[in-house]
Design a protein around this motif. Structure first.
Motif: not given
Length: 262
Positions: A104-112, A154-158, A114-121
């Motif tokens: 497990e690592e620290d990460f920015d949920l909103l950045a992740m 990704v699964n929920l959005i697709t 945002g990247n998904l929204n860009q290509y799934l959008g």
């Protein structure tokens, strides 16, 4: 071998007894779960195999080219269905071990997100679907497995994209609470049948239109639930209704909510 119950003792032997009994109970629970999974897998694989067997048997007896072409399409569809099913089963069977092993690592949920929204959008808009996002301005730091949680969204959005048609809309939004963040994926598609709401996260359950039959293994939401719960979170599905007071009203769409601790 029956382990004697010495858990009532207040000493080290009592603690050891409680620990051993807990481990044995967890082991038996895992064995039962694996046996049920194997039974579910066998049942799911039998369906496309039976269809394949029927199509191959019929192919030997027909002589018209159009009939043979139609049977070949059935065979190709069932082969793709089996391939998808085996791949998803393989991923699901490894998931428990991988969730334990991965760091497990620290990460920015909103950045992740945002990247998904860009290509799934882009995928949604190509289908004529409005894609709306509403994320907080401040970063939200989480500790966990970023790639696995990305798999969930990704699964929920697709899924939402697959149920929507031209002119529909998908909205992805998030809100920070005191010790939890909520991420919501909602759409203006057909909604979820009431009888499916209690089953939608079960393995191999799929509620899709006839034209999409066989295109999904029914494991995606079950895997997503497993990943979210491994992070100490919760996920649920509900229908969006014009008024919550009238549960018999036609749904305006579906909503999936993921809650994660921060």
């Amino acid at each position: 071998i029956r382990i004697p119950d010495l858990s009532a003792r207040p000493d080290e032997i009592g603690r050891l007894s409680r620990a051993l009994r807990g481990m044995v109970k967890a082991l038996y629970s895992r064995i039962d779960s694996n046996e049920q999974f194997a039974a579910d897998v066998a049942h799911e694989i039998k369906n496309p195999l039976a269809s394949l067997q029927s199509a191959v048997g019929t192919l030997r007896m027909v002589h018209r080219d159009d009939q043979r072409e139609k049977l070949m399409e059935v065979i190709e569809h069932d082969v793709r269905r089996l391939d998808r099913l085996v791949s998803d089963i393989s991923n699901a069977s490894r998931l428990d071990a991988e969730l334990v092993k991965e760091e497990e690592e620290d990460f920015d949920l909103l950045a992740m997100l945002g990247n998904l929204n860009q290509y799934l959008g882009e995928d949604a808009r190509a289908k004529g679907i409005d894609y709306i996002t509403d994320l907080p301005a401040q970063p939200i730091q989480l500790q966990g497995l970023e790639a696995r949680l990305a798999q969930v969204f990704v699964n929920l959005i697709t899924n939402a994209i697959s149920f929507c048609e031209e002119g529909d809309a998908i909205r992805v939004w998030a809100r920070r609470r005191a010790n939890r963040v909520l991420i919501v994926v909602e759409d203006t598609g057909p909604g979820i049948p009431d009888q499916a709401l209690s089953k939608i996260f079960k393995r191999f359950y799929s509620q899709r239109p006839v034209e999409h039959f066989g295109n999904n293994s029914g494991l995606g939401l079950a895997i997503s639930k497993q990943i979210v719960e491994a992070h100490g979170g919760v996920v649920w599905a509900e229908n969006i209704r014009p008024t919550e007071a009238d549960v018999t009203s036609e749904p305006l769409g579906a909503r999936f909510v993921v809650g994660l601790p921060v």
